[in-house]
Write a protein that holds these residues in place. Structure first.
Motif, PDB file in Angstrom:
ATOM      1  N   GLU A   1      39.351  37.878  43.549  1.00  0.00           N
ATOM      2  CA  GLU A   1      39.537  39.012  42.792  1.00  0.00           C
ATOM      3  C   GLU A   1      40.717  39.154  42.306  1.00  0.00           C
ATOM      4  O   GLU A   1      41.755  39.280  42.913  1.00  0.00           O
ATOM      5  N   ASP A   2      40.951  39.348  40.938  1.00  0.00           N
ATOM      6  CA  ASP A   2      42.359  39.696  40.460  1.00  0.00           C
ATOM      7  C   ASP A   2      42.834  41.005  40.806  1.00  0.00           C
ATOM      8  O   ASP A   2      44.027  41.013  40.807  1.00  0.00           O
ATOM      9  N   GLU A   3      42.226  42.023  40.791  1.00  0.00           N
ATOM     10  CA  GLU A   3      42.839  43.328  40.809  1.00  0.00           C
ATOM     11  C   GLU A   3      42.927  43.493  42.521  1.00  0.00           C
ATOM     12  O   GLU A   3      42.011  43.546  43.230  1.00  0.00           O
TER      13      GLU A   3
ATOM     14  N   THR B   1      40.958  46.276  44.161  1.00  0.00           N
ATOM     15  CA  THR B   1      39.607  45.931  44.278  1.00  0.00           C
ATOM     16  C   THR B   1      39.481  44.805  45.219  1.00  0.00           C
ATOM     17  O   THR B   1      38.324  44.947  46.141  1.00  0.00           O
TER      18      THR B   1
ATOM     19  N   HIS C   1      43.750  35.631  43.871  1.00  0.00           N
ATOM     20  CA  HIS C   1      43.812  36.501  42.855  1.00  0.00           C
ATOM     21  C   HIS C   1      43.614  35.683  41.471  1.00  0.00           C
ATOM     22  O   HIS C   1      43.964  36.489  40.489  1.00  0.00           O
TER      23      HIS C   1
END
Length: 239
Positions: free
Chosen positions: A13-15, A18, A39
């Motif tokens: 997940e890049d955020e 989150t 990420h």
């Protein structure tokens, strides 16, 4: 008898916020452990399939499950999925994404994902996916090198739990989840007024959701005595 090994999870997940929320959800889920966070697509591929000369991960703790976002800064989630499959990485994949495009859904299913979870979602929706996967994983984990037809059927059935009945007209799944979470986390029974105050919704609206949950036998309804006049009804999650 030894307890089963925790299911090792890689979160892609890049955020950062989150990713940490997903990691916390995994930590709250019995039988799972966060093995790493990536990420980007490149980070995920490297984590799952280290290049020659890189420090290898412990063979006693392989990655069992990847929680994969489709929208990554460098690669599409489908490209990541195809690359790890092409590298022979045996980890299972649950897509966790805001992407609703049917072409992407079909592509992810063709590439072998075991679940598809659309953002935004509640912890209960996330937990339900992990519980289903845990049953699937455990059904197959102890079968050695072969499995019977019934064992395969039981494992696949765990990934496809019965679809809940359609909600009555006017009820929203998201609001139903919110009302359910309030009751699940409450230490004492709550009235419709108390739930409506917590959710800043009208008492009449909340009452409809509570009555639906009671009809589905998800909650217990009982009278609350101690105040003048007609007893107020209170609701508690059926444990």
């Amino acid at each position: 008898m030894n307890a089963p090994r925790e299911i090792a999870v890689l979160i892609v997940e890049d955020e950062p916020i989150t990713a940490e929320a997903h990691a916390e959800y995994v930590r709250r889920s019995d039988g799972f452990a966060v093995a790493g966070v990536a990420h980007s697509g490149a980070e995920a591929i490297t984590f799952l399939n280290p290049s020659p000369g890189a420090a290898p991960r412990s063979p006693e703790c392989p990655i069992d499950l990847v929680l994969l976002d489709m929208n990554l800064p460098d690669l599409h989630g489908l490209d990541v999925l195809r690359r790890i499959r092409g590298a022979g990485v045996p980890a299972d994949v649950i897509a966790i994404t805001a992407v609703r495009d049917l072409a992407v859904v079909r592509g992810a299913m063709s590439a072998g994902i075991v679940q598809y979870l659309i953002k935004p979602f509640t912890y209960s929706a996330f937990s339900a996916k992990l519980v289903s996967y845990r049953e699937y994983h455990r059904n197959l984990a102890g079968q050695g090198t072969s499995a019977t037809q019934s064992e395969v059927d039981r494992a696949l059935a765990a990934l496809r739990p019965a679809v809940p009945a359609a909600l009555p007209k006017g009820l929203s799944p998201d609001t139903l989840n919110s009302v359910s979470e309030i009751l699940k986390n409450a230490s004492d029974p709550l009235s419709a007024s108390e739930v409506s105050a917590a959710l800043t919704m009208s008492r009449i609206t909340v009452r409809r959701y509570l009555e639906h949950l009671e009809a589905q036998r998800a909650v217990v309804r009982s009278p609350r005595y101690g105040s003048p006049g007609r007893p107020e009804l209170e609701y508690s999650w059926r444990r």
